[in-house]
Scaffold this active site. Structure first.
Site, PDB file in Angstrom:
ATOM      1  CE  LYS A 157       0.752  11.498   3.945  1.00 32.01           C
ATOM      2  NZ  LYS A 157       1.260  12.356   5.000  1.00 32.01           N
ATOM      3  CG  ASP A 176       6.218   9.419   5.035  1.00 33.27           C
ATOM      4  OD1 ASP A 176       7.175   8.971   4.371  1.00 33.27           O
ATOM      5  OD2 ASP A 176       6.105   9.215   6.254  1.00 33.27           O
TER       6      ASP A 176
END
Ligand code: SF4
Length: 248
Positions: A157, A176
């Site tokens: 991420k 996310d």
């Protein structure tokens, strides 16, 4: 003779089915995978709706360069971007480069980033990543997924945020909490593990849209398709959405 041949053929077919696990197993439903809503025309309509609603969506973390974005993204775990921006407003002038963070006083740094939560682990990640950048990457944030993933505290991420926003490199899709929730609500995936969700999104969204698409989903998740009670009445994707979470 003909009867004998038919019998032999039938035995051979049965053996093949057994070897391959049998017809029943092949038909068993598979968990995970892409959602039902991944028809290319539907995905194009979703992307068009996101473009109309959020033509200039971008990262909300304030930064002047790739290194600051890396630090801000590490700090943003389990914390709002607003809080991170408040903390980095005084943090970045005090620690202007990777060397300053790498050899910081850990107790002091912990205190400074405490408002973002998980401050002990975040201090370790920030100092570890900065040290590696200084010692192994000549003080520059690396530009590949493989290299970024070698930095302490950096997973896909964070690496995708840095590559996409700071360098304009579409190596993957940022997944996310908002992207995770919306991908499920929009039926773009059946998976719940972020790594698998990212792989599903990379299959259905064109690569030249990966960077903007992540920002747009995050904006939509913050403004309209919020976690507890999505504001479906304000949503321009409403006609494309058949989520069980929809509200009237
Ligand atoms: S219709 Fe509702 S649940 Fe579906 S994407 Fe829009 S806000 Fe989210």
């Amino acid at each position: 003779m003909a009867q004998k041949k038919t019998k032999q053929a039938r035995s051979k077919a049965v053996a093949t089915v057994r070897k391959s696990g049998g017809a029943r197993r092949a038909k068993a439903p598979q968990p995970g995978g892409a959602g039902r809503g991944t028809d290319p025309a539907r995905v194009r309509a979703i992307l068009k709706g996101l473009d109309e609603a959020y033509p200039s969506a971008t990262c909300a973390l304030k930064h002047d360069n790739a290194f600051q974005l890396l630090i801000a993204t590490i700090l943003s775990a389990q914390c709002t971007d607003e809080r991170v921006n408040q903390v980095t407003a005084t943090l970045f002038p005090k620690y202007p480069n990777p060397k300053a963070f790498a050899y910081a006083n850990p107790a002091e740094l912990e205190k400074e980033i405490r408002p973002t939560g998980f401050f002990r682990n975040k201090t370790k990640s920030i100092m570890g990543a900065s040290k590696k950048i200084v010692e192994e990457f000549h003080g520059e944030v690396p530009k590949t997924m493989e290299e970024l993933l070698t930095l302490p505290g950096v997973a896909r991420k964070t690496a995708n945020v840095v590559l996409g926003t700071a360098f304009g490199i579409a190596a993957g899709v940022v997944v996310d909490t908002h992207v995770l929730r919306l991908s499920e609500r929009l039926d773009l995936t059946k998976n719940t593990d972020p790594k698998k969700v990212e792989q599903d999104l990379m299959k259905v969204v064109p690569q030249d849209r990966w960077i903007l698409f992540s920002h747009q989903l995050i904006w939509h998740g913050r403004r309209v398709c919020v976690a507890r009670k999505p504001r479906c009445i304000e949503c321009n994707l409403e006609r494309l959405c058949y989520s069980k979470d929809k509200t009237n």
